[in-house]
Enzyme design. Structure first.
Site, PDB file in Angstrom:
ATOM      1  N   CYS A   1      -0.881   9.700   0.901  1.00  0.00           N
ATOM      2  CA  CYS A   1      -1.568   9.090  -0.247  1.00  0.00           C
ATOM      3  C   CYS A   1      -2.457  10.043  -1.047  1.00  0.00           C
ATOM      4  CB  CYS A   1      -2.383   7.896   0.223  1.00  0.00           C
ATOM      5  SG  CYS A   1      -1.310   6.561   0.759  1.00  0.00           S
TER       6      CYS A   1
HETATM    7  P1  NAD Z   1       7.190   4.660   3.329  1.00  0.00           P
HETATM    8  O1  NAD Z   1       7.906   5.813   2.756  1.00  0.00           O
HETATM    9  O2  NAD Z   1       6.705   4.713   4.733  1.00  0.00           O
HETATM   10  O3  NAD Z   1       8.123   3.358   3.217  1.00  0.00           O
HETATM   11  C1  NAD Z   1       8.826   2.996   2.084  1.00  0.00           C
HETATM   12  C2  NAD Z   1      10.032   2.180   2.521  1.00  0.00           C
HETATM   13  O4  NAD Z   1      10.696   1.656   1.376  1.00  0.00           O
HETATM   14  C3  NAD Z   1      11.091   2.974   3.306  1.00  0.00           C
HETATM   15  O5  NAD Z   1      11.376   2.321   4.519  1.00  0.00           O
HETATM   16  C4  NAD Z   1      12.312   2.967   2.378  1.00  0.00           C
HETATM   17  O6  NAD Z   1      13.538   2.977   3.069  1.00  0.00           O
HETATM   18  C5  NAD Z   1      12.091   1.666   1.624  1.00  0.00           C
HETATM   19  N1  NAD Z   1      12.818   1.559   0.358  1.00  0.00           N
HETATM   20  C6  NAD Z   1      12.956   2.473  -0.613  1.00  0.00           C
HETATM   21  N2  NAD Z   1      13.683   1.966  -1.626  1.00  0.00           N
HETATM   22  C7  NAD Z   1      13.976   0.699  -1.291  1.00  0.00           C
HETATM   23  C8  NAD Z   1      14.705  -0.356  -1.931  1.00  0.00           C
HETATM   24  N3  NAD Z   1      15.247  -0.187  -3.136  1.00  0.00           N
HETATM   25  N4  NAD Z   1      14.817  -1.526  -1.297  1.00  0.00           N
HETATM   26  C9  NAD Z   1      14.280  -1.711  -0.081  1.00  0.00           C
HETATM   27  N5  NAD Z   1      13.582  -0.758   0.577  1.00  0.00           N
HETATM   28  C10 NAD Z   1      13.441   0.422  -0.025  1.00  0.00           C
HETATM   29  O7  NAD Z   1       5.997   4.357   2.329  1.00  0.00           O
HETATM   30  P2  NAD Z   1       4.524   3.801   2.688  1.00  0.00           P
HETATM   31  O8  NAD Z   1       3.695   4.867   3.279  1.00  0.00           O
HETATM   32  O9  NAD Z   1       4.632   2.491   3.357  1.00  0.00           O
HETATM   33  O10 NAD Z   1       3.972   3.586   1.197  1.00  0.00           O
HETATM   34  C11 NAD Z   1       4.487   2.577   0.366  1.00  0.00           C
HETATM   35  C12 NAD Z   1       3.588   2.476  -0.859  1.00  0.00           C
HETATM   36  O11 NAD Z   1       2.271   2.064  -0.466  1.00  0.00           O
HETATM   37  C13 NAD Z   1       3.398   3.800  -1.607  1.00  0.00           C
HETATM   38  O12 NAD Z   1       3.267   3.530  -2.969  1.00  0.00           O
HETATM   39  C14 NAD Z   1       2.074   4.318  -1.055  1.00  0.00           C
HETATM   40  O13 NAD Z   1       1.418   5.174  -1.953  1.00  0.00           O
HETATM   41  C15 NAD Z   1       1.309   3.035  -0.876  1.00  0.00           C
HETATM   42  N6  NAD Z   1       0.248   3.092   0.144  1.00  0.00           N
HETATM   43  C16 NAD Z   1       0.496   3.733   1.321  1.00  0.00           C
HETATM   44  C17 NAD Z   1      -0.503   3.753   2.291  1.00  0.00           C
HETATM   45  C18 NAD Z   1      -0.294   4.479   3.593  1.00  0.00           C
HETATM   46  O14 NAD Z   1      -1.278   4.705   4.302  1.00  0.00           O
HETATM   47  N7  NAD Z   1       0.926   4.862   3.957  1.00  0.00           N
HETATM   48  C19 NAD Z   1      -1.731   3.105   2.065  1.00  0.00           C
HETATM   49  C20 NAD Z   1      -1.925   2.424   0.864  1.00  0.00           C
HETATM   50  C21 NAD Z   1      -0.911   2.425  -0.090  1.00  0.00           C
END
Ligand code: NAD
Length: 438
Positions: free
Chosen positions: A274
């Site tokens: 992030c």
């Molecule tokens: P991640 O990469 O762990 O997970 C994303 C998931 O989305 C993956 O499993 C991927 O296969 C799936 N995906 C992608 N395209 C897709 C589609 N078309 N249909 C269905 N699934 C699909 O990401 P994350 O860390 O969970 O982060 C997700 C969002 O949340 C980002 O925008 C991030 O900035 C935000 N965020 C993350 C955190 C954190 O600590 N990881 C905290 C707050 C906000």
């Protein structure tokens, strides 16, 4: 719209698109609160794991939640079916960086188009963007994609809401269940109301805003926290030259209510999925708008140089690194997660490898993920194996396991040179070590 009700609380059927750190935690927690949840992903392996009650990522307490709520959680590859059978759809897909630092909205666009297509035959539905997206994205990218694919108008045919997520990996479940605040931005009051209802029972401030304000609050929060870390690291670098322990300084300023003690743990810099990408995305957005965001650029610059200070410290003790063995303890960008994205351990390992060093590593959770980045280093089964025969040890993650290390644990090292990038060791137990900024 609402399918079930218990003790006056109405539960919803919810679909969540993207089963990463945010999606899986959100889904497990919403199920724990009584809702029926469909977790959608494009990766079959993740879907199969979740249906067996196995989390696709490591996060404390997540397995227990998935197992306890198995009857309320269904993971699927079929987005259409999930959306059709739910009242609200959360978008939690990744929003990585483009090579120029700007936000890559490919997954967001793709999922909005698919959700839109599934909404064609639905009467009323609310789509909630939970992924971190730059201000204007929900209005200018998500809503048009939903409208085009569904043939409906936002605010009438479906609701559009932005509900940023503030959870921290390693403490994600606690953060979701007991957040400091909940921010909900929306186009229309009815859609806002239905998402506010989801959080009924949370006794925290709930801020209702417009879409772009909700998006900006998330970026402003991350920019502030990243800046706080880079600032304390800069102060730490000065303290190091002066022979001052930065942690005593942090305590001294942390009692000041205007500053606060949190995020003053000076060390090898921030990483994770992030802070780096979100600060870069906000910089790119600002530049697109004709504004030069100088402070945020320096926040990233200080952070880029910070982990390499570990290597400078080792070189002072071992001027000729070639042929030496270095043990790296901790690969995850922070304790409590298996996430190695932008981990400070990566530039440190790259840098010592360039010097011709043999690298041995150990991490209780993150070795599988790091193997995708470095194949030719030695992954050790435990701490003892990692330290044995090493000329220096670099500590990069503040795992609990490392906090208990005493002098005898380091006795297998060839040279007892220990450099901490995170303050974990106890001075009483370990006389001979050096901190990056203490
Ligand atoms: P991640 O990469 O762990 O997970 C994303 C998931 O989305 C993956 O499993 C991927 O296969 C799936 N995906 C992608 N395209 C897709 C589609 N078309 N249909 C269905 N699934 C699909 O990401 P994350 O860390 O969970 O982060 C997700 C969002 O949340 C980002 O925008 C991030 O900035 C935000 N965020 C993350 C955190 C954190 O600590 N990881 C905290 C707050 C906000």
């Amino acid at each position: 719209m609402f399918k079930r009700a218990l003790n006056g609380i109405q539960f919803m059927n919810i679909s969540i698109v993207g089963t990463g750190y945010v999606g899986t935690v959100t889904g497990a927690c919403l199920a724990e609160l009584g809702n029926k949840v469909f977790l959608v992903d494009v990766i079959k392996e993740k879907v199969d794991k979740i249906n067996k009650g196995i989390p696709p990522i490591y996060e404390e307490g997540l397995e227990e939640l998935l197992k306890r709520n198995r009857e309320r959680i269904t993971a699927t590859l079929d987005l259409k079916e999930a959306v059709t059978n739910s009242d609200v759809t959360f978008i939690t897909v990744g929003t990585p960086s483009n090579p120029d630092g700007s936000i890559d909205l490919k997954c967001i666009k793709e999922s909005a188009e698919k959700i839109g297509a599934a909404l064609k035959e639905k009467e009323r539905h609310v789509v909630v963007v939970k992924s971190t997206v730059v201000p204007g994205t929900t209005e200018n990218v998500v809503v048009p994609a939903l409208e085009k694919a569904s043939g409906k108008k936002a605010g009438k045919g479906f609701g559009a809401v932005m509900n940023p997520e503030f959870l921290r990996e390693g403490k994600a479940i606690k953060d979701f269940m007991k957040p400091d605040r909940i921010v909900i931005g929306g186009l229309d009051e009815k859609s806002l109301d239905s998402v506010v209802k989801l959080y009924k029972g949370f006794s925290v401030p709930i801020l209702r805003t417009n879409l772009r304000t909700a998006e900006m609050i998330k970026y402003a929060a991350n920019a502030f926290l990243a800046a706080k870390i880079s600032l304390i690291n800069e102060i730490g670098n000065i303290c190091k030259k002066l022979g001052i322990d930065t942690y005593e300084v942090a305590e001294g300023i942390g009692h000041d209510k205007r500053i606060g003690r949190a995020f003053l743990d000076s060390g090898a810099g921030f990483g994770g999925s992030c802070f780096p990408k979100d600060v870069k995305a906000l910089i790119a957005k600002a530049k697109e708008l004709g504004y030069e965001p100088k402070i945020m650029e320096e926040v990233l610059e200080v952070n880029k140089k910070q982990p390499l200070k570990m290597v400078e410290l080792v070189k002072k003790r071992l001027p000729k690194l070639e042929g030496k063995t270095i043990a790296v303890l901790g690969l995850a960008f922070k304790a409590g997660t298996d996430d190695v994205r932008e981990s400070p351990a990566i530039p440190v390992i790259k840098s010592v490898l360039k010097e011709g060093v043999k690298v041995k590593v150990y991490d209780p959770e993150a070795m599988k993920n790091m193997k995708k980045i470095f194949q030719d280093i030695e992954y050790c089964k435990n701490l003892g194996e990692c330290l044995k025969g090493s000329d220096a040890c670099l500590i990069l993650t503040d795992w609990e396991e490392f906090k208990n290390l005493g002098d005898s644990d380091f006795s297998g090292m060839r040279n007892k040179i220990i450099i901490e990038g995170r303050k974990v060791l106890d001075k009483k137990k370990n006389g001979d070590f050096e901190g990056i900024t203490w």
